[in-house]
Design a protein around this motif. Structure first.
Motif, PDB file in Angstrom:
ATOM      1  N   PRO A 130      10.663  45.906 126.253  1.00 56.25           N
ATOM      2  CA  PRO A 130      10.726  44.743 127.148  1.00 56.25           C
ATOM      3  C   PRO A 130      11.346  45.046 128.493  1.00 56.25           C
ATOM      4  CG  PRO A 130      12.451  44.611 125.494  1.00 56.25           C
ATOM      5  CD  PRO A 130      11.630  45.807 125.147  1.00 56.25           C
ATOM      6  N   SER A 131      12.247  46.043 128.545  1.00 59.98           N
ATOM      7  CA  SER A 131      12.903  46.342 129.819  1.00 59.98           C
ATOM      8  C   SER A 131      13.365  47.792 129.810  1.00 59.98           C
ATOM      9  CB  SER A 131      14.107  45.414 130.046  1.00 59.98           C
ATOM     10  OG  SER A 131      15.038  45.572 129.008  1.00 59.98           O
ATOM     11  N   PHE A 132      13.529  48.322 131.015  1.00 55.59           N
ATOM     12  CA  PHE A 132      13.911  49.717 131.172  1.00 55.59           C
ATOM     13  C   PHE A 132      15.222  50.017 130.452  1.00 55.59           C
ATOM     14  CE2 PHE A 132      16.393  52.892 133.502  1.00 55.59           C
ATOM     15  CZ  PHE A 132      15.517  53.967 133.496  1.00 55.59           C
ATOM     16  N   GLY A 133      15.307  51.179 129.823  1.00 53.62           N
ATOM     17  CA  GLY A 133      16.531  51.573 129.170  1.00 53.62           C
ATOM     18  C   GLY A 133      16.315  52.752 128.258  1.00 53.62           C
ATOM     19  N   PRO A 134      17.404  53.215 127.616  1.00 48.80           N
ATOM     20  CA  PRO A 134      17.295  54.358 126.702  1.00 48.80           C
ATOM     21  C   PRO A 134      16.895  53.891 125.297  1.00 48.80           C
ATOM     22  CG  PRO A 134      19.588  53.764 127.022  1.00 48.80           C
ATOM     23  CD  PRO A 134      18.795  52.820 127.863  1.00 48.80           C
ATOM     24  N   VAL A 151       9.159  55.140 110.024  1.00 53.09           N
ATOM     25  CA  VAL A 151       9.248  55.336 111.465  1.00 53.09           C
ATOM     26  C   VAL A 151       9.862  54.098 112.105  1.00 53.09           C
ATOM     27  CG1 VAL A 151       6.848  54.542 111.753  1.00 53.09           C
ATOM     28  CG2 VAL A 151       7.933  55.892 113.562  1.00 53.09           C
ATOM     29  N   GLY A 152      10.747  54.321 113.079  1.00 50.51           N
ATOM     30  CA  GLY A 152      11.404  53.205 113.741  1.00 50.51           C
ATOM     31  C   GLY A 152      11.702  53.510 115.196  1.00 50.51           C
ATOM     32  N   VAL A 153      12.060  52.454 115.916  1.00 45.38           N
ATOM     33  CA  VAL A 153      12.449  52.563 117.326  1.00 45.38           C
ATOM     34  C   VAL A 153      13.713  51.733 117.508  1.00 45.38           C
ATOM     35  CG1 VAL A 153      11.800  52.149 119.729  1.00 45.38           C
ATOM     36  CG2 VAL A 153      10.042  52.767 118.049  1.00 45.38           C
ATOM     37  N   ARG A 154      14.714  52.299 118.161  1.00 48.27           N
ATOM     38  CA  ARG A 154      15.936  51.533 118.421  1.00 48.27           C
ATOM     39  C   ARG A 154      16.320  51.665 119.884  1.00 48.27           C
ATOM     40  NH1 ARG A 154      18.303  56.075 115.456  1.00 48.27           N
ATOM     41  NH2 ARG A 154      19.372  57.400 116.964  1.00 48.27           N
ATOM     42  N   SER A 155      16.966  50.620 120.371  1.00 46.33           N
ATOM     43  CA  SER A 155      17.520  50.643 121.718  1.00 46.33           C
ATOM     44  C   SER A 155      18.887  51.303 121.639  1.00 46.33           C
ATOM     45  CB  SER A 155      17.639  49.212 122.264  1.00 46.33           C
ATOM     46  OG  SER A 155      18.366  49.230 123.478  1.00 46.33           O
ATOM     47  N   ASP A 156      19.191  52.179 122.597  1.00 50.18           N
ATOM     48  CA  ASP A 156      20.461  52.897 122.568  1.00 50.18           C
ATOM     49  C   ASP A 156      21.483  52.258 123.492  1.00 50.18           C
ATOM     50  OD1 ASP A 156      19.536  54.668 120.687  1.00 50.18           O
ATOM     51  OD2 ASP A 156      18.782  56.070 122.173  1.00 50.18           O
ATOM     52  N   GLY A 157      21.630  50.947 123.436  1.00 50.70           N
ATOM     53  CA  GLY A 157      22.677  50.313 124.206  1.00 50.70           C
ATOM     54  C   GLY A 157      22.172  49.093 124.937  1.00 50.70           C
ATOM     55  N   ASN A 158      23.084  48.100 125.047  1.00 52.76           N
ATOM     56  CA  ASN A 158      22.708  46.873 125.735  1.00 52.76           C
ATOM     57  C   ASN A 158      22.789  47.015 127.239  1.00 52.76           C
ATOM     58  OD1 ASN A 158      22.287  45.524 123.323  1.00 52.76           O
ATOM     59  ND2 ASN A 158      24.473  45.039 123.151  1.00 52.76           N
ATOM     60  N   ASN A 159      23.536  48.006 127.690  1.00 55.54           N
ATOM     61  CA  ASN A 159      23.675  48.213 129.117  1.00 55.54           C
ATOM     62  C   ASN A 159      23.192  49.615 129.468  1.00 55.54           C
ATOM     63  OD1 ASN A 159      24.767  45.772 130.141  1.00 55.54           O
ATOM     64  ND2 ASN A 159      26.651  46.262 129.026  1.00 55.54           N
ATOM     65  N   PRO A 218      21.671  51.263 134.900  1.00 55.42           N
ATOM     66  CA  PRO A 218      21.195  50.139 135.695  1.00 55.42           C
ATOM     67  C   PRO A 218      19.976  50.535 136.509  1.00 55.42           C
ATOM     68  CG  PRO A 218      23.192  51.057 136.630  1.00 55.42           C
ATOM     69  CD  PRO A 218      23.007  51.714 135.313  1.00 55.42           C
ATOM     70  N   VAL A 219      19.102  49.550 136.677  1.00 57.03           N
ATOM     71  CA  VAL A 219      17.904  49.793 137.474  1.00 57.03           C
ATOM     72  C   VAL A 219      18.281  49.755 138.951  1.00 57.03           C
ATOM     73  CG1 VAL A 219      15.596  48.943 138.016  1.00 57.03           C
ATOM     74  CG2 VAL A 219      16.500  48.740 135.678  1.00 57.03           C
ATOM     75  N   THR A 220      17.925  50.795 139.648  1.00 54.07           N
ATOM     76  CA  THR A 220      18.253  50.879 141.072  1.00 54.07           C
ATOM     77  C   THR A 220      17.538  49.777 141.844  1.00 54.07           C
ATOM     78  OG1 THR A 220      18.441  53.255 140.860  1.00 54.07           O
ATOM     79  CG2 THR A 220      18.209  52.396 143.096  1.00 54.07           C
ATOM     80  N   ASP A 257      10.039  56.530 137.524  1.00 57.87           N
ATOM     81  CA  ASP A 257      11.273  55.907 137.990  1.00 57.87           C
ATOM     82  C   ASP A 257      11.034  54.417 138.174  1.00 57.87           C
ATOM     83  OD1 ASP A 257      12.386  58.409 138.042  1.00 57.87           O
ATOM     84  OD2 ASP A 257      12.109  58.696 140.200  1.00 57.87           O
ATOM     85  N   LEU A 258      12.074  53.626 137.857  1.00 58.99           N
ATOM     86  CA  LEU A 258      11.931  52.174 137.947  1.00 58.99           C
ATOM     87  C   LEU A 258      12.916  51.618 138.968  1.00 58.99           C
ATOM     88  CD1 LEU A 258      10.408  49.795 136.515  1.00 58.99           C
ATOM     89  CD2 LEU A 258      12.526  49.443 135.243  1.00 58.99           C
ATOM     90  N   TYR A 259      12.461  50.680 139.770  1.00 56.01           N
ATOM     91  CA  TYR A 259      13.303  50.033 140.781  1.00 56.01           C
ATOM     92  C   TYR A 259      13.168  48.517 140.649  1.00 56.01           C
ATOM     93  CZ  TYR A 259      13.222  54.687 142.799  1.00 56.01           C
ATOM     94  OH  TYR A 259      13.341  56.040 142.974  1.00 56.01           O
ATOM     95  N   ARG A 260      14.258  47.847 140.996  1.00 54.64           N
ATOM     96  CA  ARG A 260      14.258  46.382 140.969  1.00 54.64           C
ATOM     97  C   ARG A 260      14.148  45.868 142.398  1.00 54.64           C
ATOM     98  NH1 ARG A 260      17.919  42.025 140.767  1.00 54.64           N
ATOM     99  NH2 ARG A 260      19.661  43.356 141.359  1.00 54.64           N
TER     100      ARG A 260
END
Lengths: 492, 71
Positions: free
Chosen positions: A309-313, A378-386, A389-391, A411-414
């Motif tokens: 849903p959103s950029f992250g690790p 098989v699974g997928v997990r998010s490695d942190g809520n923060n 940050p998106v530049t 690369d992702l930018y906001r």
């Protein structure tokens, strides 16, 4: 234009025309020349190797031209043997088309190619007795199912080193039948008799069988337009994209794989009735318990999808006792490989940890050994809520200097738009960039994209944008390209 | 080394020293995949066999060079 139809759907007139054309070619000696072309080819040049599919596409295409010539019908197409509905009681085996099974000795005594009416030839072209069949009696009692065809239709790439019957993952090798559910080889062995040796074109069903093989390749090419024929170079001679193939004479079209890759250019049309190449891809929920799965047959490949849903690790992983191999593809493109891993997890499990942009991703899972089976999860997990940050791109601010430093990186930018207006987002530098604009207020919807709208190979998007939060994703145009760039956004 | 000779489907199959295969006196080329212990031959290009003798019998039975089917 010739339309290749399911053999079981042919009308009585179409059956009679096809049979008469085959018999006419036999009487001319042309048909037996096709038998010899196949029988005397170097076996490893046309089977168990990448050229298996293009060689047979050219082979049946050449026969189709001869059928059209001798029948005077330029629209005559070779019918295909639809395996899932083509078993012994199917109408294609009736006396007005192929005739049926062999008798107790395997001799075909029904239909137009029965003993006394049709004589097979050996590899020297000498008469060698009647046509033989023994349905399901040569070790493989069943034909491929639609589910098995659908399974093979998910496999990429086209082929891999060592370019033989051990290649895995390999669409060609699965379709040929040395790994996975066994499609092509099984058809030969199921018919048995004259379909078993290199003189197998002695049985006219050979051409219907390879028409089905070609249809599956044709459908796969449509489904995966970015998957190329492999090897382009570096493979054994006769197997590379522009090598002449063995035992392929000069003709209306060239003798190289590249000459036959585009079915449409050859005028080949399939009726499209049977193959349903869009099996549902199981979803993995990010953060949920791992999904149980298994590799039930050697060489099988499983495909899953999940939404970021959103950029992250994020970490993609398998668990269990099987030695898995994982390939990550995406975003929003099941053919774009991001990363792969063998033993990054515990024991022999695979694991990939990576920053991911928003979008749909795909996981292709196989076992490291193509000769084993086994369960896994098989699974997928998010490695942190923060996550990192998106530049933020500041409107009319200074350029941001960045780089695509690894293959498939993006690369992702906001971009925070407070006033509706016309905005220009562009890159600068020597790197061939590609940018996509997402939003408003979501990283997923793509509202614009551009490759070379800027100076040189730079990307540029100029667009009227309403207020809201937007995201810009920057990648190299080439999946393997890297390089520095600068990005800036301005308002008119 | 084992030496095997038999008549199968009116063909003489001879295996010398477990490796050299002859059918009706003709030497037959084949491949042996040692990893999975399977045999294959250009005579029967769509199948792998569990033993050299099993493959030899299939060649004798199914290839038009050696089979003796009559109308």
């Amino acid at each position: 234009m010739a339309v290749r139809k399911d053999a079981n759907t042919l009308s009585a007139a179409e059956r009679a025309e096809f049979v008469a054309a085959i018999q006419a070619l036999k009487a001319e000696g042309i048909y037996d020349q096709f038998v010899l072309r196949h029988a005397n080819a170097i076996m490893s040049a046309i089977h168990r190797s990448p050229a298996f599919l293009p060689w047979h596409r050219r082979f049946i295409f050449d026969l189709e031209l001869e059928l059209q010539r001798v029948s005077g019908n330029p629209d005559l197409g070779i019918p295909y043997w639809n395996w899932p509905s083509g078993s012994a009681n199917a109408s294609m085996w009736n006396d007005n088309l192929l005739g049926g099974n062999g008798d107790a000795q395997g001799i075909v005594r029904t239909g137009p190619f029965r003993a006394g009416q049709w004589t097979v030839v050996n590899a020297s072209g000498l008469p060698a007795g009647p046509l033989m069949r023994a349905f399901g009696q040569s070790g493989l009692p069943t034909l491929p199912t639609q589910g098995e065809i659908n399974q093979v239709m998910t496999v990429t790439p086209y082929d891999v080193s060592p370019w033989n019957l051990s290649s895995n993952p390999s669409f060609r090798n699965q379709l040929e039948g040395w790994i996975g559910p066994n499609l092509h080889n099984r058809g030969h062995v199921w018919v048995g008799g004259s379909m078993l040796p290199m003189t197998s074109p002695n049985d006219p069903v050979f051409f219907m069988h390879h028409c089905m093989v070609d249809k599956i390749w044709h459908d796969w090419q449509i489904r995966f337009p970015n998957q190329r024929y492999l090897p382009e170079t570096g493979g054994p001679f006769g197997q590379n994209l522009t090598d002449p193939m063995d035992s392929t004479p000069s003709g209306q079209i060239g003798p190289r794989p590249i000459d036959v890759l585009n079915s449409a250019a050859l005028g080949i049309v399939y009726d499209g009735i049977i193959t349903q190449p869009q099996p549902a891809i199981p979803h993995i929920i990010v953060g949920a318990n791992p999904t149980q799965a298994d590799i039930a047959s050697p060489g099988e490949t499983d495909l899953f999808q999940f939404e970021i849903p959103s950029f992250g690790p994020y970490t993609m992983y398998t668990t269990g006792s099987s030695d898995t191999f994982m390939t990550l593809l995406g975003p929003n493109d099941p053919n774009a490989q991001v990363a792969s891993n063998d033993d990054g997890g515990e024991n022999l499990n695979s694991q990939i940890t990576r920053n991911l942009s928003a979008g749909i991703y795909y996981l292709r899972i196989r076992l490291f050994s193509a000769r084993t089976t086994g369960n896994y999860a098989v699974g997928v997990r998010s490695d942190g809520n923060n996550p990192n940050p998106v530049t933020e791109l500041i409107i009319d601010g200074a350029s941001i200097n960045a780089a695509i430093s690894a293959a498939n990186e993006s690369d992702l930018y906001r971009l925070n738009i407070t006033t509706e207006g016309t905005y220009t987002i562009q890159t600068n530098g020597t790197t061939d960039t590609f940018i996509t604009l997402h939003g408003p207020n979501s990283q997923i919807p793509v509202i614009a994209s551009n490759d070379d709208g800027g100076a040189s190979f730079n990307a540029r998007i100029r667009r009227q944008i309403t207020a809201g939060e937007y995201f810009v994703r920057v990648r190299h145009f080439s999946p393997i390209g890297t390089g520095p760039y600068a990005i800036r956004v301005t308002r008119e | 080394m084992a030496h095997h000779k038999e008549i199968f489907e009116d063909c003489e199959i001879e295996i010398k020293e477990d490796t050299n295969l002859l059918i009706n006196g003709k030497e037959i080329d084949y491949e042996h995949d040692r990893d999975i212990n399977k045999w294959s031959s250009r005579y029967l290009p769509y199948t792998r066999y569990d033993s050299l003798l099993e493959m030899a019998r299939a060649i004798a039975q199914h290839t038009v060079e050696f089979s003796n089917a009559k109308e």
